[in-house]
Design a protein around this motif. Structure first.
Motif, PDB file in Angstrom:
ATOM      1  N   UNK A 119       0.237  -1.141  -0.072  1.00  0.00           N
ATOM      2  CA  UNK A 119      -0.393  -0.079   0.069  1.00  0.00           C
ATOM      3  C   UNK A 119       0.611   1.364  -0.083  1.00  0.00           C
ATOM      4  N   UNK A 120       2.014   1.678   0.604  1.00  0.00           N
ATOM      5  CA  UNK A 120       2.773   2.246   0.796  1.00  0.00           C
ATOM      6  C   UNK A 120       2.741   2.848  -1.113  1.00  0.00           C
ATOM      7  N   UNK A 121       3.411   2.067  -1.209  1.00  0.00           N
ATOM      8  CA  UNK A 121       4.487   1.937  -3.065  1.00  0.00           C
ATOM      9  C   UNK A 121       3.474   1.962  -3.798  1.00  0.00           C
ATOM     10  N   UNK A 122       1.988   1.797  -3.353  1.00  0.00           N
ATOM     11  CA  UNK A 122       0.716   1.876  -4.607  1.00  0.00           C
ATOM     12  C   UNK A 122       0.842   3.517  -4.377  1.00  0.00           C
ATOM     13  N   UNK A 123       0.316   3.612  -2.937  1.00  0.00           N
ATOM     14  CA  UNK A 123       0.417   5.659  -2.756  1.00  0.00           C
ATOM     15  C   UNK A 123       1.270   6.263  -3.002  1.00  0.00           C
ATOM     16  N   UNK A 124       2.723   5.634  -3.011  1.00  0.00           N
ATOM     17  CA  UNK A 124       3.648   6.838  -4.063  1.00  0.00           C
ATOM     18  C   UNK A 124       3.258   6.531  -5.714  1.00  0.00           C
ATOM     19  N   UNK A 125       2.955   5.740  -5.923  1.00  0.00           N
ATOM     20  CA  UNK A 125       2.404   5.466  -7.310  1.00  0.00           C
ATOM     21  C   UNK A 125       1.869   6.917  -7.784  1.00  0.00           C
ATOM     22  N   UNK A 126       0.250   7.207  -6.720  1.00  0.00           N
ATOM     23  CA  UNK A 126      -0.341   7.795  -7.435  1.00  0.00           C
ATOM     24  C   UNK A 126       0.007   9.120  -6.832  1.00  0.00           C
ATOM     25  N   UNK A 127       0.915   8.961  -6.327  1.00  0.00           N
ATOM     26  CA  UNK A 127       1.279  10.649  -6.108  1.00  0.00           C
ATOM     27  C   UNK A 127       2.132  11.112  -6.963  1.00  0.00           C
ATOM     28  N   UNK A 128       2.702   9.937  -7.691  1.00  0.00           N
ATOM     29  CA  UNK A 128       3.649  10.585  -8.327  1.00  0.00           C
ATOM     30  C   UNK A 128       3.296  10.902  -9.884  1.00  0.00           C
ATOM     31  N   UNK A 129       1.891   9.954 -10.109  1.00  0.00           N
ATOM     32  CA  UNK A 129       0.656  10.135 -10.984  1.00  0.00           C
ATOM     33  C   UNK A 129       0.566  11.700 -10.947  1.00  0.00           C
ATOM     34  N   UNK A 130       0.118  12.107 -10.204  1.00  0.00           N
ATOM     35  CA  UNK A 130      -1.033  13.066 -10.193  1.00  0.00           C
ATOM     36  C   UNK A 130       0.170  14.215  -9.734  1.00  0.00           C
ATOM     37  N   UNK A 131       1.412  14.329  -9.246  1.00  0.00           N
ATOM     38  CA  UNK A 131       2.254  15.275  -8.931  1.00  0.00           C
ATOM     39  C   UNK A 131       2.153  15.798  -7.666  1.00  0.00           C
ATOM     40  N   UNK A 132       1.704  15.050  -6.525  1.00  0.00           N
ATOM     41  CA  UNK A 132       1.634  15.312  -5.677  1.00  0.00           C
ATOM     42  C   UNK A 132       2.719  14.572  -4.461  1.00  0.00           C
ATOM     43  N   UNK A 133       3.534  15.463  -3.421  1.00  0.00           N
ATOM     44  CA  UNK A 133       3.844  15.251  -2.362  1.00  0.00           C
ATOM     45  C   UNK A 133       3.735  13.630  -1.743  1.00  0.00           C
TER      46      UNK A 133
END
Ligand SMILES: Cc1ncc(COP(=O)(O)O)c(C=O)c1O
Length: 492
Positions: free
Chosen positions: A57-71
């Motif tokens: 879940x940590x990895x997936x949330x990181x992936x989401x941040x990268x996709x949307x340009x969030x920290x």
């Protein structure tokens, strides 16, 4: 990277016996199909923990941040509602002061109630021709902040339910000039910024907290959403504290896998899928420009979201009777078996996403062109529905939402409620934007508008019908007959 659905399938097919929750034990039961039960697990070994993610879940949330340009990004399993509650709660202390759009979703008001916030409202302009709220401008936000210098955070909705997009970059600059954070309820814009031709999303545009309903505009299961954080104005530990409070301790892995799946789809196929989607939606708009009586709100990537089809019936007649939004909604449903997203007094909203098939577009085109050919228009017969999102609400007056919502109420006939203070939220559903907020002075216009909504068969929440009479909850022993906004209520 491993996909969550894949892991769930593997687990479902494995010989591990589930001596753990959920109680269906991965087996079919009654109407619950085996395929759902097999994938539905709780936090077991190897599947991480949403409230303290360290693995997948940590990895997936990181992936989401990268996709949307969030920290940093957070998976939400009870919708944008949980994101809005957490975002609003973490930016202000108890009793703080927020500037928010009057057209915010009820969850924003709920957050203000829970944190006993003072609310100052931004009243967005109205697109008069279509009776919908427009976006807000940086100038409007700046003016409001000049009037209310102790505001500690700003919350706006963009895109709106009907797709109006605000210039978040300019608004973020205005808000940051005061050193305070900007929250954008981008529940309807999880697709923004993900492909060429779409407006940037609010993370890219500089907002501090952004909330996306993944389920609204991307191919994901209902309730799935994301919260993104960016920059240094947000206290991350507070944010996480409130996410722990507002999110279930048993998050559904089916829902989380569905978020992962939707974002993986965007990564893999988004480029062509969004291109095809935008082209097809614009083609539908072009074809519908042949309508002579119905009016279609033109899409404009920077101002009016692609995917939201707003069909105005203002001034149209069918069989010599004026046609309203609910009539068109019913015709689309009953005659054409097309289920729109919502009906309002003078328009219907239909939604399109990357998930639509050609059949959906062509059936909508044919239906609307056929209906249009049976209508006629009478100039000057414009039926205004500006009330629909509480435009004629009087604002909060002197009562805070928390004070008002915890006061004793009584039910009175709607005709007797003028000059009284609302004791309960009243809203059309959808979209869940309050027409009346507890503590708000009730005006004559609001009452007659609510009556018209009911006459038209729209769903109004917060009113009661008793023996054919419309009842509304008002604060007991508290009234202000002068109906002046902001005046001191007489409470006995
Ligand atoms: C503007 C807006 N914000 C937030 C929400 C709540 O979203 P969710 O249903 O994902 O909790 C809605 C729901 O319709 C909405 O329209």
């Amino acid at each position: 990277m491993e996909h969550l659905f894949h892991k769930l399938w593997e687990n479902g097919e494995s010989d591990f016996y589930p001596c753990h929750m959920p109680g269906h034990k991965r087996r079919a039961c009654g109407q619950l199909p085996e395929v759902l039960a097999k994938l539905d697990i709780t936090e077991i070994d190897g599947f991480d923990n949403l409230h303290q993610p360290e693995g997948i879940l940590y990895e997936l949330q990181k992936k989401a941040a990268l996709l949307y340009g969030a920290d940093e990004s957070f998976y939400l399993v009870n919708g944008s509602t949980a994101g809005i509650l957490s975002a609003v709660s973490c930016v202000l202390p108890m009793g703080g002061h927020i500037l928010m759009g009057r057209n915010c979703h009820r969850s924003a008001y709920h957050a203000a109630y829970l944190r006993d916030l003072e609310i100052s409202f931004l009243y967005p302009q109205v697109c008069g021709e279509y009776d919908i709220f427009d976006g807000v401008t940086a100038g409007e936000v700046q003016d409001a902040l000049d009037r209310e210098p102790d505001v500690g955070a700003v919350l706006i909705v963009s895109p709106t339910y009907e797709g109006r997009i605000s210039d978040i970059q300019a608004i973020a600059r205005a808000v940051h000039d005061r050193g305070i954070p900007l929250i954008v309820d981008e529940a309807h814009g999880a697709h923004l910024g993900l492909a060429e031709g779409l407006a940037p999303n609010s993370c890219q545009a500089g907002a501090d907290l952004v909330i996306h309903s993944v389920h609204k505009t991307l191919p994901a299961l209902t309730q799935t959403a994301l919260l993104h954080v960016k920059g240094s104005l947000i206290h991350r530990d507070y944010l996480k504290r409130f996410l722990h409070i507002y999110q279930t301790s048993s998050p559904s892995y089916l829902l989380m896998a569905s978020i992962d799946n939707a974002l993986s789809y965007v990564e893999k196929e988004g480029k062509w899928a969004f291109e095809r989607f935008q082209k097809r939606f614009m083609l539908m708009q072009e074809r519908l420009s042949a309508c002579r009586r119905l009016r279609i709100l033109p899409a404009d990537p920077q101002r009016q979201d692609v995917g939201k089809l707003v069909i105005s019936v203002k001034g149209t007649y069918l069989n010599k009777a004026p046609l309203n939004g609910k009539d068109l909604y019913d015709i689309l449903r009953e005659k054409y078996h097309l289920q729109p997203e919502m009906a309002a007094g003078s328009y219907v909203l239909a939604m399109f996403t990357v998930g639509d098939s050609e059949e959906g577009y062509s059936r909508m085109e044919q239906a609307l062109l056929e209906i249009d050919s049976r209508l006629w228009r009478q100039s000057g017969a414009e039926d205004s529905d500006l009330f629909l999102y509480g435009l004629q609400g009087t604002g909060h007056g002197t009562l805070s939402l928390k004070t008002a919502w915890e006061m004793e109420t009584e039910s009175v006939d709607i005709s007797e409620s003028v000059g009284r203070y609302a004791g309960e939220f009243v809203n059309l559903y959808p979209p869940g934007v309050p027409v009346l907020v507890p503590g708000e002075l009730i005006a004559e216009d609001t009452c007659s508008n609510l009556r018209r909504c009911l006459e038209r068969g729209l769903t109004v929440q917060g009113l009661e019908i008793q023996n054919g009479r419309i009842k509304v909850k008002v604060l007991r022993n508290c009234s202000d007959r002068s109906q002046i906004r902001g005046s001191t209520p007489e409470c006995v």
